[in-house]
Design an enzyme around this catalytic site. Sequence first.
Site, short mmCIF file in Angstrom:
data_model
loop_
_atom_site.label_atom_id
_atom_site.label_comp_id
_atom_site.label_asym_id
_atom_site.label_seq_id
_atom_site.Cartn_x
_atom_site.Cartn_y
_atom_site.Cartn_z
N SER A 150 0.79 -1.24 0.00
CA SER A 150 0.00 0.00 0.00
C SER A 150 0.83 1.28 0.00
CB SER A 150 -0.94 0.04 1.20
OG SER A 150 -1.93 -0.94 1.05
N LYS A 154 0.25 3.39 -2.87
CA LYS A 154 -0.91 4.28 -3.00
C LYS A 154 -0.50 5.75 -2.99
CE LYS A 154 -4.09 0.80 -1.27
NZ LYS A 154 -4.58 0.07 -0.09
N TYR A 176 -3.70 -2.00 -10.36
CA TYR A 176 -3.66 -1.73 -8.92
C TYR A 176 -2.80 -2.77 -8.19
CZ TYR A 176 -5.49 -1.77 -4.11
OH TYR A 176 -5.61 -1.80 -2.75
N TYR A 193 -3.91 3.33 7.66
CA TYR A 193 -5.11 2.53 7.89
C TYR A 193 -5.89 3.10 9.08
CZ TYR A 193 -2.51 -0.74 4.98
OH TYR A 193 -1.79 -1.31 3.98
N VAL A 216 1.25 -3.71 3.90
CA VAL A 216 1.22 -4.98 4.64
C VAL A 216 2.45 -5.83 4.38
CG1 VAL A 216 -1.29 -5.11 4.89
CG2 VAL A 216 -0.19 -6.10 2.86
#
Lengths: 306, 306, 306, 306
Positions: free
Chosen positions: C64, C67, C190, C242, C260
């Site tokens: 992530s 992102k 993605y 998160y 993660v």
Amino acid sequence: MRPTKQILSTILSEVKPLIGQGKVADYIPALAKVPNNKLGIAVYTNDGEVITAGDAEESFSIQSISKALSLTLAMMLYKPEEIWQRVGKEPSGQAFNSLIQLEMEQGIPRNPFINAGAIVVADLLQSRLSAPRQRLLEFVRTLSGDSHIVYDKIVAASEMMHSDRNAAIAYLMRSFGNFDNDVIPVLNNYFHACALKMNCVDLAKTFSYLANKGQSVNTKKQIITPTQTKQLNALLATCGLYDGAGEFAYRVGMPGKSGVGGGIIAIVPGEMTIAVWSPELDKSGNSLAGTRALEMLSQRIGRSIF
Amino acid sequence: MRPTKQILSTILSEVKPLIGQGKVADYIPALAKVPNNKLGIAVYTNDGEVITAGDAEESFSIQSISKALSLTLAMMLYKPEEIWQRVGKEPSGQAFNSLIQLEMEQGIPRNPFINAGAIVVADLLQSRLSAPRQRLLEFVRTLSGDSHIVYDKIVAASEMMHSDRNAAIAYLMRSFGNFDNDVIPVLNNYFHACALKMNCVDLAKTFSYLANKGQSVNTKKQIITPTQTKQLNALLATCGLYDGAGEFAYRVGMPGKSGVGGGIIAIVPGEMTIAVWSPELDKSGNSLAGTRALEMLSQRIGRSIF
Amino acid sequence: MRPTKQILSTILSEVKPLIGQGKVADYIPALAKVPNNKLGIAVYTNDGEVITAGDAEESFSIQSISKALSLTLAMMLYKPEEIWQRVGKEPSGQAFNSLIQLEMEQGIPRNPFINAGAIVVADLLQSRLSAPRQRLLEFVRTLSGDSHIVYDKIVAASEMMHSDRNAAIAYLMRSFGNFDNDVIPVLNNYFHACALKMNCVDLAKTFSYLANKGQSVNTKKQIITPTQTKQLNALLATCGLYDGAGEFAYRVGMPGKSGVGGGIIAIVPGEMTIAVWSPELDKSGNSLAGTRALEMLSQRIGRSIF
Amino acid sequence: MRPTKQILSTILSEVKPLIGQGKVADYIPALAKVPNNKLGIAVYTNDGEVITAGDAEESFSIQSISKALSLTLAMMLYKPEEIWQRVGKEPSGQAFNSLIQLEMEQGIPRNPFINAGAIVVADLLQSRLSAPRQRLLEFVRTLSGDSHIVYDKIVAASEMMHSDRNAAIAYLMRSFGNFDNDVIPVLNNYFHACALKMNCVDLAKTFSYLANKGQSVNTKKQIITPTQTKQLNALLATCGLYDGAGEFAYRVGMPGKSGVGGGIIAIVPGEMTIAVWSPELDKSGNSLAGTRALEMLSQRIGRSIF
């Protein structure tokens, strides 16, 4: 086939092995100490016959079964639109004491049998009766013909000491303008209704008007109209068993109302009223052996609404 | 009192003024263009009589009424526990196409009549039938005795082009391990079932087994057992009318299933099967005039399950 | 105080005992098999110094963290309002892959760092880039100066095989009109972004523009404007960790983004970019030892944004 | 660039046209009647300079800004774990007065700045202070050096008369065991804190410890430790602006706390404390012109934490 004492006794002996697989309500001591092996059933037919088995004449805390009585009183006192603008008629799909849906739906409870809805009904009774608690007691004494029915003061006091969740519900409704009286007295009446001590025979007689188009089989008095009776039974069928109404309809197929004291009343419209009691509850909060007994009775006598 | 053509005609003329107060489903063009003034009703009694009024022989898109047919097929093919471990039996308390509860309850839909539940049923049929679409078509042709029933290919294709929400539901269930086949073919079958074109007479005949302990009045074949019939009716009564099941029980008092095409089927166990059609919907997505017609019929003939 | 190799080494040895108390991500085999005792840190100062300790030059799956890179690309390609009408800027208060809030808020994700938001960003890139995957790879190779960075094809393929939840998210947004391209290719891009293999030095160099008013320390190129840089750091500070953003701000006090795979990048605006890696995660999904190392570094060198 | 009276005046004249586009809080009359065109700003630098413009010396109801003061007192009285086991540190993603998340998370509020969290803090103060209301008043009088600060009794009484929602929150937490005292006195103290009347200069001086590593610039007293200061600023940055914290961080980039009276305080750590006031609110409940003024100030003087 008509129910007989023989059929009822057989059913009780067949469901007895379930005892030990459920859990007696223990959130207040007065309920927790009820022996888990109590088991009783009473059938009251529309022609006035009483058939019983087991502990059918031993009193217990009727708890949420009282919600059907309070709603009946409200239906006697109010026009339909006065009630149904303040509480809905749909199953909730959530726990009986949840505030989530209540907040999302602007303080209008889903139905009169979840806590929020019953508290609205108690608020309605408070607004129109000078002594709602006395009125309810007279109501059940008359309908059952049992003048010894009382409120269990210890249960009522215990509930009041654990009333925070219900107080939160009442205040949330008040914040949305759906609560008219002071919170504490209304909750006190609500908890007293839950603390009614009645036995299976009392309950079957009391609710006989639901099986008899609104007329009490016992007193011959018309309590509510035939249309109201049909409506109340419809509400019981879709919303009367907490979050287990679908399962109860699927297995038993009768309008009913349960309480965490382990009692359940069930209606065969046009024929009979049934009350059953066994304190251990399933995960939905309904009497485990009681539900099974009703399921078996439905099969044995070939009666259900479906 | 038995229903007569006179009673049905009177009811239709009395509910006609409601037309204009609801809203025809418009999420796909093929539904949006249906004239809003269509109005029909058919009663099929357990002794085989057909009574109709209005546009009872004009076909329409049965939409979610098909969910009761698909579930019947699944009950014929699977053991109960195989079905009910994958889909629940409780009212949802949420919109028919919501993913919220589905996520909170780990991909197990609340009941077989919300979209998620019906998609699980479609997945079950896909796993055990070589040609589920053909099988369903034969099923309704046989039960209704109408060999001209077809899928509306334009409706099915339109639905498929607006399938994103249902695809989201299917993928979410798959992520929880509650979906076995490829998503697209299952959705395609699901949409075809919704696109069945049937008229009120077809529907009343097709569902007659629900009023007759599982035996089709038309074909005399036993479709499901009496117990399964009782169970299916119970599910319809508690979950069959989207988020308006409580209101429908309160007003009509019959197990039923509605579709956004404006059709509703309703069951009087032991007596008759009713189908009604009027395209305009109320805010719960149920036919506005159709529901009112059933309510009036229930009152006129004195029939309900409560 | 400036960070030194000595300080970094001391911190790593002090956080090492935490290894064993977290949990390596195991939803795909390629992540599950990463040794849990890997531990590395790299600091890249705004004057170009690289300071490292531990496994700082061993590549891992950045997951992530990508992102933040994809959002940077989108900010380079789109006007602000084109992005922020499709994705919000607020913390979600829910799990990173939840559909609940997404349904309640009509398909507009809360922020670009939860899955739904990142998938919208991937959809934006797909609409405007002919080869988004190649573009992202060139972007990180240039910024890091490491031409050996690749996508881990096994990780990307594994993610694709476990894509049901993200497919559900994409289809739900499409049903609300907030998704423009085909779902599968966008998810594929993605997952490739998540499957970038980079080491701590690569990451610290790549993100140096966030510590340097938008100009890459390594390439001297202006990537985004100073205002965009401030905005991106603000989003990282409130939404980058998160459902543990508040805790991270409380303990570490730097804008950051975790993955993660066990990596975290953190920014000290005007001074330095930090990357840390330890595969075991805490219950919020952030690197357990990595977070602790950043907390200690913040204390030792006396740097935080607060 | 340092802020000057000239800069502040220019900013106020530039944001003035926003007045009329927001909405003054009107849930109690005492707030509703505040003139919507009030506009003031005060900057208090760490070297003790006060710079003001507009209505900077006119008192208003600080409302939720008091939540940062109450939390500071609690941090002075309790060990961290005593506080943080009862209230979280994460953004809520829901409305400031919602009970939904509170029920789902078992009575533990998300952070100390939503109503539920602030009520827990009030409960903590009640448990350890003999006269919490007097203590808070002395605290702000000392920190601001303004001995004329008082509680607005009319506002406090009004709030108490509209306290149902907050009572519901308190009772819900009590039902989960996360509330120790009687509900009414705690709410009364909570509402008094909200009813503090202070002006922009008072507020900037009072909160100067947050910009100065915990030491009050005005009194030179160390209020909380540097670490606690960093932590409190982190909480303000992620949770201090209701459900608009992300947007505030994106646009302004300073830790801050707003109130529905239209005040906002904002911190530039190491440099200055800012207070702004304009009664009209945006849809998140934050001062519309106040937020814009802080955004412009951040740009003009080139200060933010990012």
